[in-house]
Motif scaffolding. Sequence first.
Motif, PDB file in Angstrom:
ATOM      1  N   VAL A 334      -1.274  -1.682  19.048  1.00  0.00           N
ATOM      2  CA  VAL A 334      -2.040  -1.040  20.115  1.00  0.00           C
ATOM      3  C   VAL A 334      -2.539   0.341  19.696  1.00  0.00           C
ATOM      4  N   SER A 335      -1.721   1.069  18.937  1.00  0.00           N
ATOM      5  CA  SER A 335      -2.020   2.483  18.657  1.00  0.00           C
ATOM      6  C   SER A 335      -2.893   2.699  17.426  1.00  0.00           C
ATOM      7  N   GLY A 336      -3.127   1.649  16.646  1.00  0.00           N
ATOM      8  CA  GLY A 336      -3.932   1.825  15.436  1.00  0.00           C
ATOM      9  C   GLY A 336      -3.105   2.104  14.197  1.00  0.00           C
ATOM     10  N   LEU A 337      -1.794   1.830  14.255  1.00  0.00           N
ATOM     11  CA  LEU A 337      -0.925   2.056  13.099  1.00  0.00           C
ATOM     12  C   LEU A 337      -0.609   0.771  12.337  1.00  0.00           C
ATOM     13  N   TRP A 338      -1.097  -0.370  12.817  1.00  0.00           N
ATOM     14  CA  TRP A 338      -0.882  -1.640  12.103  1.00  0.00           C
ATOM     15  C   TRP A 338      -1.813  -1.692  10.888  1.00  0.00           C
ATOM     16  N   ALA A 339      -1.360  -2.319   9.831  1.00  0.00           N
ATOM     17  CA  ALA A 339      -2.089  -2.309   8.549  1.00  0.00           C
ATOM     18  C   ALA A 339      -3.546  -2.744   8.688  1.00  0.00           C
ATOM     19  N   ASP A 340      -3.801  -3.768   9.508  1.00  0.00           N
ATOM     20  CA  ASP A 340      -5.171  -4.273   9.644  1.00  0.00           C
ATOM     21  C   ASP A 340      -6.134  -3.219  10.177  1.00  0.00           C
ATOM     22  N   SER A 341      -5.595  -2.230  10.902  1.00  0.00           N
ATOM     23  CA  SER A 341      -6.450  -1.191  11.499  1.00  0.00           C
ATOM     24  C   SER A 341      -6.846  -0.122  10.504  1.00  0.00           C
ATOM     25  N   LEU A 342      -6.249  -0.149   9.310  1.00  0.00           N
ATOM     26  CA  LEU A 342      -6.452   0.944   8.345  1.00  0.00           C
ATOM     27  C   LEU A 342      -7.501   0.625   7.297  1.00  0.00           C
ATOM     28  N   LYS A 343      -8.216  -0.487   7.450  1.00  0.00           N
ATOM     29  CA  LYS A 343      -9.159  -0.890   6.408  1.00  0.00           C
ATOM     30  C   LYS A 343     -10.321   0.088   6.240  1.00  0.00           C
ATOM     31  N   GLY A 344     -10.613   0.882   7.261  1.00  0.00           N
ATOM     32  CA  GLY A 344     -11.693   1.854   7.142  1.00  0.00           C
ATOM     33  C   GLY A 344     -11.237   3.246   6.766  1.00  0.00           C
ATOM     34  N   ALA A 345      -9.938   3.393   6.442  1.00  0.00           N
ATOM     35  CA  ALA A 345      -9.407   4.718   6.138  1.00  0.00           C
ATOM     36  C   ALA A 345     -10.098   5.321   4.920  1.00  0.00           C
ATOM     37  N   GLN A 346     -10.377   6.602   4.998  1.00  0.00           N
ATOM     38  CA  GLN A 346     -11.058   7.306   3.911  1.00  0.00           C
ATOM     39  C   GLN A 346     -10.124   8.365   3.322  1.00  0.00           C
ATOM     40  N   TYR A 347     -10.021   8.380   2.004  1.00  0.00           N
ATOM     41  CA  TYR A 347      -9.148   9.327   1.319  1.00  0.00           C
ATOM     42  C   TYR A 347      -9.981  10.321   0.538  1.00  0.00           C
ATOM     43  N   GLU A 348      -9.467  11.536   0.451  1.00  0.00           N
ATOM     44  CA  GLU A 348     -10.143  12.561  -0.346  1.00  0.00           C
ATOM     45  C   GLU A 348     -10.098  12.218  -1.835  1.00  0.00           C
ATOM     46  N   ARG A 349      -9.026  11.533  -2.210  1.00  0.00           N
ATOM     47  CA  ARG A 349      -8.867  11.123  -3.609  1.00  0.00           C
ATOM     48  C   ARG A 349      -8.187   9.773  -3.616  1.00  0.00           C
ATOM     49  N   SER A 350      -8.672   8.861  -4.424  1.00  0.00           N
ATOM     50  CA  SER A 350      -8.068   7.535  -4.516  1.00  0.00           C
ATOM     51  C   SER A 350      -7.699   7.234  -5.957  1.00  0.00           C
ATOM     52  N   LEU A 351      -6.545   6.613  -6.122  1.00  0.00           N
ATOM     53  CA  LEU A 351      -6.060   6.207  -7.436  1.00  0.00           C
ATOM     54  C   LEU A 351      -5.833   4.698  -7.407  1.00  0.00           C
ATOM     55  N   SER A 352      -5.788   4.083  -8.568  1.00  0.00           N
ATOM     56  CA  SER A 352      -5.546   2.648  -8.648  1.00  0.00           C
ATOM     57  C   SER A 352      -4.516   2.363  -9.728  1.00  0.00           C
ATOM     58  N   PHE A 353      -3.587   1.475  -9.400  1.00  0.00           N
ATOM     59  CA  PHE A 353      -2.529   1.119 -10.353  1.00  0.00           C
ATOM     60  C   PHE A 353      -2.344  -0.387 -10.331  1.00  0.00           C
ATOM     61  N   ASP A 354      -2.376  -0.980 -11.509  1.00  0.00           N
ATOM     62  CA  ASP A 354      -2.274  -2.433 -11.656  1.00  0.00           C
ATOM     63  C   ASP A 354      -0.815  -2.824 -11.886  1.00  0.00           C
ATOM     64  N   LEU A 355      -0.225  -3.500 -10.916  1.00  0.00           N
ATOM     65  CA  LEU A 355       1.186  -3.899 -11.032  1.00  0.00           C
ATOM     66  C   LEU A 355       1.415  -4.877 -12.177  1.00  0.00           C
ATOM     67  N   SER A 356       0.411  -5.635 -12.523  1.00  0.00           N
ATOM     68  CA  SER A 356       0.593  -6.610 -13.603  1.00  0.00           C
ATOM     69  C   SER A 356       0.744  -5.939 -14.964  1.00  0.00           C
ATOM     70  N   SER A 357       0.435  -4.633 -15.051  1.00  0.00           N
ATOM     71  CA  SER A 357       0.555  -3.909 -16.322  1.00  0.00           C
ATOM     72  C   SER A 357       1.985  -3.438 -16.594  1.00  0.00           C
ATOM     73  N   VAL A 358       2.857  -3.585 -15.615  1.00  0.00           N
ATOM     74  CA  VAL A 358       4.224  -3.066 -15.758  1.00  0.00           C
ATOM     75  C   VAL A 358       5.044  -3.966 -16.675  1.00  0.00           C
TER      76      VAL A 358
END
Length: 863
Positions: A334-358
């Motif tokens: 209801v409040s917008g804290l469920w994961a599906d509600s966060l798809k439009g979230a904008q970050y000042e900085r984004s990083l990416s990490f590939d779990l398959s590389s571990v």
Amino acid sequence: MNTEFRKTLPGTRLDYFDTRAAVDAIKPGAYDTLPYTSRVLAENLVRRCDPATLKASLSQLIERKRDLDFPWFPARVVCHDILGQTALVDLAGLRDAIAQQGGDPAQVNPVVPTQLIVDHSLAVECGGYDPEAFEKNRAIEDRRNEDRFHFIEWTKKAFKNVDVIPPGNGIMHQINLEKMSPVIQVRDGVAFPDTCVGTDSHTPHVDSLGVIAIGVGGLEAESVMLGRASWMRLPEIVGVELTGKLQPGITATDMVLALTEFLRKQKVVGAWLEFFGEGAAALTLGDRATISNMAPEYGATAAMFYIDQQTIDYLKLTGREDQQVQLVENYARVSGLWADSLKGAQYERSLSFDLSSVVRNMAGPSNPHARVATTDLAAKGIAGQWDEVPGQMPDGAVIIAAITSCTNTSNPRNVIAAGLMARNANKLGLSRKPWVKTSLAPGSKTVALYLDEAGLTHELEKLGFGVVAFACTTCNGMSGALDPAIQQEIIDRDLYATAVLSGNRNFDGRIHPYAKQAFLASPPLVVAYAIAGTIRFDIEKDVLGLDANGKEIRLKDIWPSDEEIDAVVKAAVKPEQFRQVYIPMFAIHEDTGPKVEPLYDWRPQSTYIRRPPYWEGALAGARPLKGMRPLAVLPDNITTDHLSPSNAIMLDSAAGEYLAKMGLPEVDFNSYATHRGDHLTAQRATFANPKLFNEMVIEDGKVKQGSLTRLEPEGKVMRMWEAIETYMERKQPLIIIAGADYGQGSSRDWAAKGVRLAGVEAIAAEGFERIHRTNLVGMGVLPLEFLPGTNRKTLQIDGSETYDVIGERTPRATLTLVITRKNGERVEVPVTCRLDTAEEVSIYEAGGVLQRFAQDFLESATA
């Protein structure tokens, strides 16, 4: 409480606050772009702030302005017994100071619910090969810590809003994850997100549940306890996208060590991270918790995951009530804290990490971010040839192999993997080497229950990994004494001895005085190294032993499959186990004992609990910031373990000599950590780490290692404590000059208290770790940051100079550090004042958190 946006939660009788409406009233559409962390912070504001403060702070949050103070009101405080006890000693001392000035000491109480868990006091004196290890270790803990436990018992009765979980029950972060955090709180008919601060840097463990929980120093926690907002500059919120999935045979420990190395390189110190993406969504809550727990190792303040189905599944698994689980899901959706509600979230900085590389990893030999793949051990010079001499320990001998720490024992997959590894090793006739002190110290009693259910307890015990405690133990440097014969061989042969543990820190000198270096590894790897017996063993290639048919056994032959680990976890880990442990632990017990006085009756001979001196003499006066001499000139990556170690106290140390004079037998010296309620013992720990490199002390052209400094102006090299005593007698103001990332590691108040008591008025460094900087401010020590391109080397500082600080101390102002060299030359250096908020300026000018509160309390009482 703000009522403008109050609504009723659908399907319940509870109210909540429509934060989306509050945000969009200021900037339409802004809510849908806010990261998860910003949404929870906004919920906090809507619930707690008056309309004017709410509007101003929400505007700051939406526009991501970092040049204003931002209020946060944590719902609760969690403490372990070392920093928690120290904080309560401070509050008891504050009561004395208030009483002396005519105030009512009984009015000094935490106003925020405060939960103290006794988990940092137990040393592993008896290893896991002793079937009575748990009982023996607990008995020793009670005997050594009688003074401390007496005081903690008094606090339960003397202070309001203090709840204590006694020793022997688990680690604060794991208990917080498995029980204490409701994820969504309910008070007075209103539901709202759980938030907390904890007196330990690993408090972000419960960020994995979607709970904003950050580690703070005890001084900041004291401020929150006493009802103040935690003021901050709006943090940088960094999105970390996890892609791919882990390869077969790779554990959560391998993953977090790789992430720690990656995130340190990405310079996320002080940032609040949010993990998202398909990789994050697929991780179990246990795997997420392993990542969140190690936030301080990669330098972040928080390490958040969204609320989603994994969260709900975990709450069910850990025995939370059905009504509470449903509330969490309903509220989040209801409040917008469920994961599906966060798809439009904008970050000042984004990083990416590939779990398959571990790949399979360890970290060492002395930093959590110093990752090394197990396939690269030989290339890195860690694994190599060693001589096998009958009756002797080898080079690189593993003298401690410990399955320990909430980081890993809160993840059932890691513990079950270790148990299956032990079973497979036992089947093939492998055994631990006799010089390896093995132990299993889970962070929760539920671990013992599901290991029993899985039939793996005996398998671990057979290899020496019996349960020695439900506490922090080796991870906190409480690894206990070695067998005297083994210790003597290390000394006589000057042997390179090591430790391997499933903890989160391996800083120099932390794990054991005779373990020259330490390596972090997953629980199953810890089992493997107990069998191998030396860090020189190439764990992926070398032969662990021979089976009954003479066939060579290597790591791959005993490593359990992911499918088997998952099957055993599914069959053996059950909600009723968590209910069995936690329902009685948190049952409300009516206190029918005698009432206690509001002022503590300090024991004059105690070396554990002593009335603090922060309202006396020079500590309560102004700091001139003139004519300061360097106590130390230090390199990069100085940790709080360098500043104030937590490990065992040795007889030949300044603290050891003091305890001996006080009549304490050496066997009961205990650790530096346990004595932090007594400033006379604790201040002798200042820079007492034998691995310290003070650049003021040069021998044969190199910096000499040890707890040493150079007394000025004489230029005489001496032990650090003797120099501090001399400077204290002279009333000589001091400064510390340091490199980058000063104050990494544990949220250790005494890393700030010790230098303040020594007379240090300022610290000039290239950069500060967040918690330590706030602790310095809380003690009235001025943090100064060199501008980029300027450091101790470019300024040719050698420690013979004197220093002045000139300028008005306002948030992040540019001040002037005046350096006067021995030859009279004067250099003026611009530095940034790292009092980051107006609140911090106020605290600093008052002399510290406690002095500030005493002033405000008495003024309020008078008014």
